[in-house]
Design a protein around this motif. Structure first.
Motif, short mmCIF file in Angstrom:
data_model
loop_
_atom_site.label_atom_id
_atom_site.label_comp_id
_atom_site.label_asym_id
_atom_site.label_seq_id
_atom_site.Cartn_x
_atom_site.Cartn_y
_atom_site.Cartn_z
N GLN A 64 -18.00 -15.09 10.69
CA GLN A 64 -17.18 -13.90 10.93
C GLN A 64 -18.04 -12.65 10.70
OE1 GLN A 64 -14.27 -13.61 12.09
NE2 GLN A 64 -13.45 -11.64 11.48
N PHE A 82 -20.75 3.50 14.95
CA PHE A 82 -19.88 4.65 15.19
C PHE A 82 -19.13 5.02 13.90
CE2 PHE A 82 -20.44 4.21 19.71
CZ PHE A 82 -20.74 2.87 19.86
N ARG A 138 -20.64 -2.38 17.04
CA ARG A 138 -20.52 -3.25 18.21
C ARG A 138 -21.49 -4.40 18.04
NH1 ARG A 138 -22.69 -4.55 23.00
NH2 ARG A 138 -24.39 -3.02 22.91
N TYR A 188 -21.26 -8.03 22.85
CA TYR A 188 -19.79 -8.04 22.90
C TYR A 188 -19.24 -6.70 23.36
CZ TYR A 188 -19.64 -12.47 20.39
OH TYR A 188 -19.77 -13.77 20.03
N ASN A 189 -18.14 -6.76 24.09
CA ASN A 189 -17.45 -5.55 24.54
C ASN A 189 -16.33 -5.19 23.58
OD1 ASN A 189 -18.86 -5.02 26.98
ND2 ASN A 189 -17.85 -6.79 27.88
N LYS A 190 -16.63 -5.10 22.30
CA LYS A 190 -15.61 -4.78 21.32
C LYS A 190 -16.25 -4.18 20.08
CE LYS A 190 -15.76 -9.35 19.15
NZ LYS A 190 -14.99 -10.57 18.81
N LEU A 191 -15.45 -3.63 19.22
CA LEU A 191 -15.92 -3.07 17.96
C LEU A 191 -15.33 -3.86 16.78
CD1 LEU A 191 -15.51 0.79 18.47
CD2 LEU A 191 -17.59 -0.57 18.65
N ILE A 192 -16.08 -3.91 15.71
CA ILE A 192 -15.57 -4.40 14.44
C ILE A 192 -15.51 -3.20 13.51
CG2 ILE A 192 -15.86 -5.99 12.51
CD1 ILE A 192 -15.48 -7.40 15.17
N TYR A 217 -7.86 -1.94 24.59
CA TYR A 217 -7.84 -2.71 23.34
C TYR A 217 -6.50 -2.56 22.64
CZ TYR A 217 -12.75 -1.67 24.26
OH TYR A 217 -13.96 -1.50 24.87
N TYR A 219 -5.12 -2.95 18.66
CA TYR A 219 -5.45 -3.12 17.24
C TYR A 219 -4.17 -3.09 16.41
CZ TYR A 219 -10.24 -1.61 18.46
OH TYR A 219 -11.50 -1.49 19.00
N LEU A 274 -8.86 -6.03 15.55
CA LEU A 274 -8.68 -6.20 16.98
C LEU A 274 -7.81 -7.43 17.26
CD1 LEU A 274 -9.56 -5.17 19.80
CD2 LEU A 274 -11.50 -6.75 19.63
N TYR A 291 -8.42 -7.72 23.68
CA TYR A 291 -9.00 -6.67 24.46
C TYR A 291 -9.19 -7.12 25.90
CZ TYR A 291 -13.62 -8.91 23.74
OH TYR A 291 -14.69 -9.78 23.70
N ALA A 309 -11.91 -6.20 28.81
CA ALA A 309 -13.14 -5.49 29.14
C ALA A 309 -13.07 -4.85 30.52
CB ALA A 309 -14.34 -6.43 29.04
N LYS A 322 -9.56 -12.73 23.29
CA LYS A 322 -9.01 -12.67 21.94
C LYS A 322 -9.93 -11.85 21.03
CE LYS A 322 -6.76 -17.19 22.22
NZ LYS A 322 -6.69 -18.57 21.66
N GLY A 323 -9.29 -11.16 20.09
CA GLY A 323 -10.03 -10.46 19.05
C GLY A 323 -9.98 -11.24 17.76
N GLU A 324 -9.92 -10.54 16.65
CA GLU A 324 -9.96 -11.17 15.33
C GLU A 324 -8.64 -11.83 14.94
OE1 GLU A 324 -11.81 -8.36 12.33
OE2 GLU A 324 -11.48 -7.04 14.05
N VAL A 334 -18.70 0.92 24.84
CA VAL A 334 -17.51 0.37 24.19
C VAL A 334 -17.11 1.15 22.96
CG1 VAL A 334 -16.81 -1.60 22.76
CG2 VAL A 334 -17.63 -1.97 25.07
#
Lengths: 111, 115
Positions: free
Chosen positions: A1, A34, A92, A96-100, B33, B35, B45, B48, B50, B57-59, B101
């Motif tokens: 994770q 970010f 990012r 991946y096309n996402k943020l954590i 997205y 959240y 998340l 999402y 793209a 799927k996210g988290e 992103v």
């Protein structure tokens, strides 16, 4: 994770001081970093982005990135009461096309 | 431009009820997205998209479904609400993939309470 860690605070600083907010991340392949600001009851808004090692300055804000140590920080100079908010660090992961997002640090600037 | 809009702003559901959260953006963004934000947990998340026609799927996807209806709209559905889904839900969009992103624009949020 993949994880992004921040100290939850609150970080309390006097008006006019420098506020220093820190963030560490676990994914070494992360490419983009970010800082978002979120006022209480409002939605997050982007204030800084940084993509390469070193410092990036924008007005009173400076973002610092050290990929070798896997940390990113945000400095706010001449802090104002209007800077009181929660600051969210976002990363990012590579490819991946996402943020954590981290859980955020609450900053309180007192007069 | 309205940016990112979400409906409803507030909602109270009973356990087991279903509902759909709506999100629309007028910035011609490719990525969208969903959240959820819980106290002390930051933004997590759920799902999402793209680009139009794709969803991932996210988290924390369990208990949710999504539909990217077109480039503008991305909905989130709770089929059988549970108290653990009490949260503030944010929709966001971004213009580009990969490097772009991170520049996400957020809607005002939906405060959902499940009793």
């Amino acid at each position: 994770q993949k994880e992004v860690e921040q100290n939850s605070g609150p970080l309390s600083v006097p008006e006019g001081a420098i506020a220093s907010l820190n963030c560490t991340y676990s994914d070494r392949g992360s490419q983009s970093f970010f800082w978002y600001r979120q006022y209480s009851g409002k939605s997050p808004e982007l204030i800084m982005s940084i993509y390469s090692n070193g410092d990036k300055e924008d007005g009173r804000f400076t973002a610092q990135l050290n990929k070798a140590s896997q940390y990113v920080s945000l400095l706010i100079r001449d802090s104002q009461p209007s800077d009181s908010a929660t600051y969210l660090c976002a990363v990012r992961p590579g490819g991946y096309n996402k943020l954590i997002f981290g859980a955020g640090t609450r900053l309180a600037v007192h007069p | 431009n309205a940016g990112v809009t979400q409906t409803p702003k507030f909602q109270v559901l009973k356990t087991g009820q279903s509902m759909t959260l709506q999100c629309a953006q007028d910035m011609n963004h490719n990525s969208m997205y969903w959240y959820r934000q819980d106290p002390g947990m930051g933004l997590r998340l759920i799902y999402y998209s793209a680009s139009e026609g794709t969803t991932d799927k996210g988290e924390v996807p369990n208990g949710y479904n999504v539909s990217r209806l077109n480039k503008r709209e991305f909905s989130l559905r709770l089929e059988s609400a549970a108290p653990s889904q009490t949260s503030v839900y944010f929709c966001a969009s971004s213009e580009a993939q990969l490097a772009g992103v991170g520049e996400q624009y957020f809607g005002p949020g939906t405060r959902l309470t499940v009793t």
